[in-house]
Design an enzyme around this catalytic site. Structure first.
Site, mmCIF file in Angstrom:
data_model
loop_
_atom_site.group_PDB
_atom_site.id
_atom_site.type_symbol
_atom_site.label_atom_id
_atom_site.label_comp_id
_atom_site.label_asym_id
_atom_site.label_seq_id
_atom_site.Cartn_x
_atom_site.Cartn_y
_atom_site.Cartn_z
ATOM 1 N N ARG A 1 -3.047 -49.274 -95.340
ATOM 2 C CA ARG A 1 -2.841 -49.393 -93.886
ATOM 3 C C ARG A 1 -2.702 -47.994 -93.325
ATOM 4 N NH1 ARG A 1 1.193 -52.756 -89.997
ATOM 5 N NH2 ARG A 1 -0.366 -54.307 -90.576
ATOM 6 N N HIS B 1 -8.530 -55.027 -88.310
ATOM 7 C CA HIS B 1 -7.401 -55.646 -89.017
ATOM 8 C C HIS B 1 -7.911 -56.952 -89.637
ATOM 9 C CE1 HIS B 1 -3.465 -56.456 -90.316
ATOM 10 N NE2 HIS B 1 -2.881 -56.803 -89.193
ATOM 11 N N GLN C 1 -5.766 -60.077 -91.079
ATOM 12 C CA GLN C 1 -5.065 -60.862 -90.057
ATOM 13 C C GLN C 1 -5.913 -62.056 -89.601
ATOM 14 O OE1 GLN C 1 -1.851 -60.386 -88.429
ATOM 15 N NE2 GLN C 1 -2.371 -62.385 -87.577
ATOM 16 N N ASP D 1 -2.257 -59.461 -78.101
ATOM 17 C CA ASP D 1 -1.696 -58.458 -79.015
ATOM 18 C C ASP D 1 -1.013 -57.415 -78.130
ATOM 19 O OD1 ASP D 1 -1.182 -56.754 -81.169
ATOM 20 O OD2 ASP D 1 -3.238 -56.020 -81.326
ATOM 21 N N CYS E 1 -0.721 -61.830 -83.320
ATOM 22 C CA CYS E 1 -0.615 -61.307 -84.687
ATOM 23 C C CYS E 1 0.788 -60.800 -84.993
ATOM 24 C CB CYS E 1 -1.640 -60.204 -84.890
ATOM 25 S SG CYS E 1 -1.517 -58.873 -83.678
ATOM 26 N N ARG F 1 -0.145 -65.175 -93.194
ATOM 27 C CA ARG F 1 -0.554 -63.858 -93.688
ATOM 28 C C ARG F 1 -0.392 -63.805 -95.210
ATOM 29 N NH1 ARG F 1 -0.494 -59.375 -90.985
ATOM 30 N NH2 ARG F 1 -2.105 -58.852 -92.496
HETATM 31 N N1 NVA Z 1 -3.011 -53.737 -82.532
HETATM 32 C C1 NVA Z 1 -1.765 -53.694 -83.249
HETATM 33 C C2 NVA Z 1 -1.748 -54.723 -84.328
HETATM 34 C C3 NVA Z 1 -0.477 -54.819 -85.108
HETATM 35 C C4 NVA Z 1 -0.522 -55.830 -86.217
HETATM 36 C C5 NVA Z 1 -1.541 -52.299 -83.811
HETATM 37 O O1 NVA Z 1 -2.488 -51.719 -84.350
HETATM 38 O O2 NVA Z 1 -0.430 -51.773 -83.698
HETATM 39 N N1 CP Z 2 0.480 -58.665 -87.968
HETATM 40 C C1 CP Z 2 0.803 -57.598 -88.719
HETATM 41 O O1 CP Z 2 -0.051 -56.933 -89.304
HETATM 42 O O2 CP Z 2 2.136 -57.357 -88.793
HETATM 43 P P1 CP Z 2 2.824 -56.085 -89.511
HETATM 44 O O3 CP Z 2 2.488 -54.880 -88.666
HETATM 45 O O4 CP Z 2 4.285 -56.411 -89.508
HETATM 46 O O5 CP Z 2 2.252 -55.949 -90.885
#
Ligand code: NVA
Ligand code: CP
Length: 314
Positions: free
Chosen positions: A106, A133, A136, A228, A269, A297
Protein backbone atom coordinates in the site's frame (compact mmCIF):
# COMPACT_ATOMS: atom_id res chain seq x y z
CA UNK A 1 -9.58 -21.67 -12.91
CA UNK A 2 -5.87 -21.32 -12.12
CA UNK A 3 -4.59 -17.96 -10.84
CA UNK A 4 -1.57 -19.47 -9.10
CA UNK A 5 1.50 -17.22 -9.19
CA UNK A 6 -0.41 -14.18 -10.50
CA UNK A 7 -0.07 -10.66 -9.09
CA UNK A 8 -3.08 -8.42 -8.43
CA UNK A 9 -2.02 -4.88 -9.40
CA UNK A 10 -5.23 -3.63 -11.00
CA UNK A 11 -8.55 -5.22 -11.98
CA UNK A 12 -7.52 -4.67 -15.60
CA UNK A 13 -5.35 -7.80 -15.17
CA UNK A 14 -8.33 -10.13 -14.67
CA UNK A 15 -11.13 -11.38 -16.90
CA UNK A 16 -14.76 -11.23 -15.71
CA UNK A 17 -14.61 -15.02 -15.20
CA UNK A 18 -11.50 -14.70 -13.02
CA UNK A 19 -13.15 -11.94 -10.96
CA UNK A 20 -16.26 -14.11 -10.52
CA UNK A 21 -14.06 -17.02 -9.47
CA UNK A 22 -12.42 -14.92 -6.72
CA UNK A 23 -15.85 -13.78 -5.52
CA UNK A 24 -17.13 -17.38 -5.41
CA UNK A 25 -14.02 -18.44 -3.52
CA UNK A 26 -14.49 -15.55 -1.05
CA UNK A 27 -18.13 -16.53 -0.45
CA UNK A 28 -17.03 -20.11 0.18
CA UNK A 29 -14.23 -19.09 2.58
CA UNK A 30 -16.66 -16.75 4.38
CA UNK A 31 -19.25 -19.52 4.82
CA UNK A 32 -16.54 -21.83 6.19
CA UNK A 33 -15.21 -19.21 8.59
CA UNK A 34 -18.76 -18.66 9.93
CA UNK A 35 -18.79 -22.38 10.77
CA UNK A 36 -15.44 -22.06 12.52
CA UNK A 37 -13.57 -23.78 9.69
CA UNK A 38 -10.27 -22.28 8.57
CA UNK A 39 -7.70 -23.75 6.17
CA UNK A 40 -4.02 -24.38 5.72
CA UNK A 41 -3.54 -23.52 2.07
CA UNK A 42 -0.87 -20.93 2.98
CA UNK A 43 1.02 -23.22 5.37
CA UNK A 44 4.75 -22.52 5.15
CA UNK A 45 4.17 -19.26 3.20
CA UNK A 46 5.60 -15.96 4.45
CA UNK A 47 3.87 -12.78 3.34
CA UNK A 48 5.30 -9.25 3.51
CA UNK A 49 2.85 -6.41 4.15
CA UNK A 50 4.41 -3.10 3.08
CA UNK A 51 2.50 -0.01 4.16
CA UNK A 52 3.66 3.49 3.15
CA UNK A 53 0.20 4.80 4.11
CA UNK A 54 -1.92 3.88 7.15
CA UNK A 55 -4.65 1.25 7.08
CA UNK A 56 -7.15 -0.48 9.33
CA UNK A 57 -9.21 -2.77 7.08
CA UNK A 58 -6.58 -3.73 4.50
CA UNK A 59 -3.84 -4.43 7.01
CA UNK A 60 -6.11 -6.48 9.27
CA UNK A 61 -7.60 -8.35 6.30
CA UNK A 62 -4.21 -9.45 4.97
CA UNK A 63 -3.03 -10.34 8.46
CA UNK A 64 -6.06 -12.37 9.50
CA UNK A 65 -6.65 -13.84 6.05
CA UNK A 66 -3.08 -15.10 5.99
CA UNK A 67 -3.11 -16.51 9.54
CA UNK A 68 -6.51 -18.19 8.98
CA UNK A 69 -4.90 -20.12 6.12
CA UNK A 70 -1.80 -21.11 8.09
CA UNK A 71 0.61 -18.52 6.68
CA UNK A 72 2.88 -15.98 8.38
CA UNK A 73 2.33 -12.24 7.74
CA UNK A 74 5.07 -9.70 8.46
CA UNK A 75 4.09 -6.01 8.73
CA UNK A 76 6.70 -3.64 7.27
CA UNK A 77 5.74 -0.02 7.92
CA UNK A 78 7.11 3.11 6.32
CA UNK A 79 9.82 3.64 8.95
CA UNK A 80 10.65 -0.03 9.43
CA UNK A 81 12.59 -0.82 6.28
CA UNK A 82 15.07 0.87 3.96
CA UNK A 83 12.49 0.95 1.16
CA UNK A 84 12.29 4.34 -0.50
CA UNK A 85 14.86 5.91 1.86
CA UNK A 86 18.16 4.13 1.45
CA UNK A 87 17.34 1.42 -1.02
CA UNK A 88 15.69 1.41 -4.42
CA UNK A 89 12.33 -0.28 -5.00
CA UNK A 90 14.04 -2.71 -7.38
CA UNK A 91 16.62 -3.86 -4.83
CA UNK A 92 14.09 -4.12 -2.00
CA UNK A 93 11.88 -6.18 -4.31
CA UNK A 94 14.76 -8.53 -5.13
CA UNK A 95 15.56 -9.03 -1.44
CA UNK A 96 11.97 -9.57 -0.34
CA UNK A 97 11.32 -11.90 -3.27
CA UNK A 98 14.06 -14.22 -1.98
CA UNK A 99 12.61 -14.35 1.52
CA UNK A 100 8.86 -14.01 1.11
CA UNK A 101 6.34 -15.94 -0.96
CA UNK A 102 4.00 -13.00 -1.54
CA UNK A 103 4.03 -9.23 -1.02
CA UNK A 104 1.21 -6.78 -0.31
CA UNK A 105 1.95 -3.12 -1.02
CA UNK A 106 0.00 0.00 0.00
CA UNK A 107 1.44 3.36 -0.94
CA UNK A 108 1.53 6.29 -3.25
CA UNK A 109 2.70 5.35 -6.71
CA UNK A 110 1.20 2.66 -8.93
CA UNK A 111 4.63 2.40 -10.54
CA UNK A 112 6.06 1.17 -7.22
CA UNK A 113 3.67 -1.77 -6.94
CA UNK A 114 4.34 -2.63 -10.57
CA UNK A 115 8.11 -2.56 -9.99
CA UNK A 116 7.72 -4.75 -6.90
CA UNK A 117 5.93 -7.34 -9.02
CA UNK A 118 8.48 -7.10 -11.81
CA UNK A 119 11.58 -7.47 -9.63
CA UNK A 120 10.46 -9.69 -6.75
CA UNK A 121 9.33 -12.66 -8.82
CA UNK A 122 6.55 -13.49 -6.33
CA UNK A 123 2.83 -12.55 -6.39
CA UNK A 124 2.32 -8.90 -5.42
CA UNK A 125 -1.08 -7.55 -4.31
CA UNK A 126 -2.04 -3.89 -4.53
CA UNK A 127 -3.45 -2.81 -1.18
CA UNK A 128 -4.11 0.74 -2.55
CA UNK A 129 -2.13 3.27 -4.53
CA UNK A 130 -3.01 6.82 -5.55
CA UNK A 131 -4.44 5.36 -8.78
CA UNK A 132 -6.20 2.12 -7.87
CA UNK A 133 -7.69 0.17 -4.95
CA UNK A 134 -8.55 -3.12 -6.65
CA UNK A 135 -9.03 -5.46 -3.68
CA UNK A 136 -11.68 -3.09 -2.28
CA UNK A 137 -13.83 -3.71 -5.36
CA UNK A 138 -14.01 -7.44 -4.65
CA UNK A 139 -15.44 -6.68 -1.20
CA UNK A 140 -17.91 -4.24 -2.76
CA UNK A 141 -19.06 -6.82 -5.31
CA UNK A 142 -19.39 -9.58 -2.72
CA UNK A 143 -21.54 -7.21 -0.63
CA UNK A 144 -23.67 -6.32 -3.67
CA UNK A 145 -24.19 -10.01 -4.42
CA UNK A 146 -25.27 -10.64 -0.83
CA UNK A 147 -27.69 -7.71 -0.69
CA UNK A 148 -28.88 -7.37 -4.30
CA UNK A 149 -28.20 -10.70 -6.03
CA UNK A 150 -26.61 -10.99 -9.46
CA UNK A 151 -24.24 -8.15 -10.41
CA UNK A 152 -25.00 -7.97 -14.13
CA UNK A 153 -27.50 -5.26 -15.04
CA UNK A 154 -27.31 -3.40 -11.71
CA UNK A 155 -26.50 0.31 -11.70
CA UNK A 156 -23.80 1.70 -9.42
CA UNK A 157 -23.38 5.47 -9.06
CA UNK A 158 -20.13 6.76 -7.58
CA UNK A 159 -20.59 10.28 -6.18
CA UNK A 160 -17.69 12.53 -5.20
CA UNK A 161 -14.00 12.70 -6.15
CA UNK A 162 -14.47 11.07 -9.53
CA UNK A 163 -10.76 10.70 -10.31
CA UNK A 164 -9.57 8.99 -7.15
CA UNK A 165 -8.41 5.41 -6.69
CA UNK A 166 -11.91 4.18 -5.76
CA UNK A 167 -13.66 5.84 -8.71
CA UNK A 168 -11.04 4.43 -11.09
CA UNK A 169 -11.20 0.90 -9.73
CA UNK A 170 -15.00 0.85 -9.53
CA UNK A 171 -15.20 1.94 -13.18
CA UNK A 172 -12.89 -0.91 -14.21
CA UNK A 173 -14.68 -3.51 -12.08
CA UNK A 174 -18.20 -2.46 -13.08
CA UNK A 175 -17.43 -2.25 -16.77
CA UNK A 176 -15.89 -5.73 -16.67
CA UNK A 177 -18.77 -7.29 -14.75
CA UNK A 178 -21.71 -5.79 -16.65
CA UNK A 179 -22.66 -3.33 -13.90
CA UNK A 180 -23.81 0.05 -15.28
CA UNK A 181 -21.48 2.68 -13.87
CA UNK A 182 -22.15 6.39 -13.42
CA UNK A 183 -19.42 8.71 -12.20
CA UNK A 184 -21.18 11.74 -10.71
CA UNK A 185 -18.62 14.48 -10.06
CA UNK A 186 -17.77 18.08 -10.92
CA UNK A 187 -15.99 18.30 -14.27
CA UNK A 188 -12.64 19.19 -12.71
CA UNK A 189 -12.68 15.82 -10.91
CA UNK A 190 -13.55 13.59 -13.84
CA UNK A 191 -11.36 10.55 -14.51
CA UNK A 192 -8.65 10.46 -17.17
CA UNK A 193 -10.14 10.02 -20.63
CA UNK A 194 -7.72 7.20 -21.49
CA UNK A 195 -9.05 5.11 -18.58
CA UNK A 196 -12.65 5.90 -19.55
CA UNK A 197 -11.88 4.74 -23.10
CA UNK A 198 -10.37 1.48 -21.84
CA UNK A 199 -13.39 0.86 -19.61
CA UNK A 200 -15.79 1.61 -22.47
CA UNK A 201 -14.18 -1.29 -24.33
CA UNK A 202 -14.80 -3.58 -21.34
CA UNK A 203 -18.35 -2.21 -21.10
CA UNK A 204 -19.05 -2.97 -24.76
CA UNK A 205 -18.07 -6.58 -24.12
CA UNK A 206 -20.06 -6.95 -20.89
CA UNK A 207 -23.19 -4.95 -21.81
CA UNK A 208 -22.61 -2.25 -19.21
CA UNK A 209 -23.09 1.48 -19.80
CA UNK A 210 -20.58 4.03 -18.48
CA UNK A 211 -21.75 7.58 -17.84
CA UNK A 212 -19.62 10.47 -16.62
CA UNK A 213 -21.73 13.44 -15.53
CA UNK A 214 -21.90 16.44 -13.19
CA UNK A 215 -25.71 16.36 -13.17
CA UNK A 216 -27.24 15.01 -9.94
CA UNK A 217 -30.04 13.49 -12.04
CA UNK A 218 -27.45 10.81 -12.87
CA UNK A 219 -28.33 9.10 -9.60
CA UNK A 220 -31.76 8.06 -10.93
CA UNK A 221 -32.28 4.31 -11.01
CA UNK A 222 -29.20 3.56 -8.89
CA UNK A 223 -29.13 0.19 -7.14
CA UNK A 224 -25.97 1.28 -5.34
CA UNK A 225 -24.92 4.78 -4.34
CA UNK A 226 -21.22 4.77 -3.46
CA UNK A 227 -19.03 7.49 -2.06
CA UNK A 228 -15.54 7.93 -0.63
CA UNK A 229 -13.62 10.66 1.20
CA UNK A 230 -13.23 13.97 -0.62
CA UNK A 231 -9.49 14.07 0.19
CA UNK A 232 -7.60 10.83 -0.18
CA UNK A 233 -4.53 9.99 1.87
CA UNK A 234 -1.73 12.35 0.83
CA UNK A 235 -4.09 15.09 -0.39
CA UNK A 236 -4.86 16.68 2.97
CA UNK A 237 -3.70 20.10 1.71
CA UNK A 238 -6.58 20.14 -0.78
CA UNK A 239 -9.30 19.96 1.91
CA UNK A 240 -10.76 23.48 1.60
CA UNK A 241 -10.85 23.42 -2.19
CA UNK A 242 -12.49 19.97 -2.26
CA UNK A 243 -15.14 20.83 0.30
CA UNK A 244 -16.16 23.87 -1.76
CA UNK A 245 -16.26 21.83 -4.93
CA UNK A 246 -17.98 18.74 -3.62
CA UNK A 247 -20.55 20.12 -1.18
CA UNK A 248 -23.38 19.72 -3.76
CA UNK A 249 -22.35 16.08 -4.20
CA UNK A 250 -22.85 15.00 -0.59
CA UNK A 251 -24.77 11.72 -0.21
CA UNK A 252 -27.75 12.79 1.86
CA UNK A 253 -31.40 11.72 2.03
CA UNK A 254 -32.42 14.14 -0.75
CA UNK A 255 -29.86 12.68 -3.12
CA UNK A 256 -30.89 9.12 -2.24
CA UNK A 257 -34.56 10.02 -2.84
CA UNK A 258 -33.59 10.93 -6.41
CA UNK A 259 -32.75 7.29 -7.14
CA UNK A 260 -36.52 6.72 -7.31
CA UNK A 261 -35.92 3.25 -5.87
CA UNK A 262 -36.90 1.74 -2.53
CA UNK A 263 -34.17 -0.85 -2.23
CA UNK A 264 -31.07 1.15 -3.19
CA UNK A 265 -28.10 0.42 -0.95
CA UNK A 266 -25.35 2.80 0.12
CA UNK A 267 -21.72 1.67 0.12
CA UNK A 268 -18.53 3.35 1.37
CA UNK A 269 -15.04 1.83 1.37
CA UNK A 270 -14.32 3.59 4.71
CA UNK A 271 -12.92 5.38 6.57
CA UNK A 272 -15.78 7.92 6.31
CA UNK A 273 -15.77 11.60 7.22
CA UNK A 274 -19.41 11.98 8.25
CA UNK A 275 -20.95 15.37 7.61
CA UNK A 276 -18.90 15.74 4.41
CA UNK A 277 -19.21 13.07 1.72
CA UNK A 278 -22.11 11.40 3.58
CA UNK A 279 -24.50 12.57 6.27
CA UNK A 280 -24.59 10.89 9.64
CA UNK A 281 -28.24 10.01 8.94
CA UNK A 282 -27.55 8.15 5.70
CA UNK A 283 -24.49 6.45 7.16
CA UNK A 284 -26.45 5.18 10.16
CA UNK A 285 -29.34 4.00 8.00
CA UNK A 286 -27.01 1.82 5.92
CA UNK A 287 -24.51 0.92 8.65
CA UNK A 288 -25.29 -2.81 8.45
CA UNK A 289 -24.46 -3.03 4.77
CA UNK A 290 -21.40 -0.76 5.07
CA UNK A 291 -19.94 -2.92 7.84
CA UNK A 292 -20.75 -6.10 5.89
CA UNK A 293 -18.67 -4.47 3.16
CA UNK A 294 -15.84 -3.82 5.64
CA UNK A 295 -15.98 -7.42 6.90
CA UNK A 296 -15.93 -8.65 3.32
CA UNK A 297 -12.52 -7.06 2.83
CA UNK A 298 -11.12 -9.92 4.88
CA UNK A 299 -12.95 -12.73 3.07
CA UNK A 300 -12.10 -11.34 -0.38
CA UNK A 301 -8.45 -10.57 0.41
CA UNK A 302 -8.12 -14.07 1.83
CA UNK A 303 -9.55 -15.37 -1.44
CA UNK A 304 -7.00 -13.38 -3.46
CA UNK A 305 -4.11 -14.84 -1.44
CA UNK A 306 -5.52 -18.38 -1.58
CA UNK A 307 -6.16 -18.16 -5.34
CA UNK A 308 -2.74 -16.75 -6.23
CA UNK A 309 -0.51 -18.39 -3.63
CA UNK A 310 -2.51 -21.11 -1.91
CA UNK A 311 -1.92 -24.82 -2.06
CA UNK A 312 -5.37 -25.67 -3.47
CA UNK A 313 -6.78 -27.63 -6.40
CA UNK A 314 -6.93 -25.26 -9.34
N1 NVA B 1 -9.63 7.25 -1.62
C1 NVA B 1 -9.26 6.85 -0.28
C2 NVA B 1 -9.58 5.41 -0.07
C3 NVA B 1 -9.30 4.88 1.30
C4 NVA B 1 -9.58 3.41 1.46
C5 NVA B 1 -7.79 7.14 -0.04
O1 NVA B 1 -6.98 6.85 -0.92
O2 NVA B 1 -7.45 7.66 1.02
N1 CP C 1 -11.12 0.61 2.82
C1 CP C 1 -9.84 0.58 3.20
O1 CP C 1 -8.93 0.31 2.41
O2 CP C 1 -9.65 0.83 4.52
P1 CP C 1 -8.21 0.99 5.25
O3 CP C 1 -7.62 2.29 4.75
O4 CP C 1 -8.55 1.04 6.71
O5 CP C 1 -7.36 -0.17 4.88
Amino acid sequence: MNLYGRSFLTLKDFTPEEISYMLDLAADLKAKKKQGITGNSLKGKNIALIFEKPSTRTRCSFTIGCIDEGGHPEYLGREDIQFGHKESVEDTARVLGRMFDGIEFRGFSQETVEKLAKYSGVPVWNGLTDTYHPTQILADFLTMREHLGELKGKKLVFVGDGRNNMANSLMIGCSKMGVHFTNLAPKSLWPEQSLVDTCKEYADASGSVITITDDLAGVEGADVVYTDVWCSMGEEDKAAERVALLRPYQVNSELLARTGKENTIFLHCLPAVKGYEVTEEVFNKYADVVFDEAENRMHTIKAVMVATLGNIEH
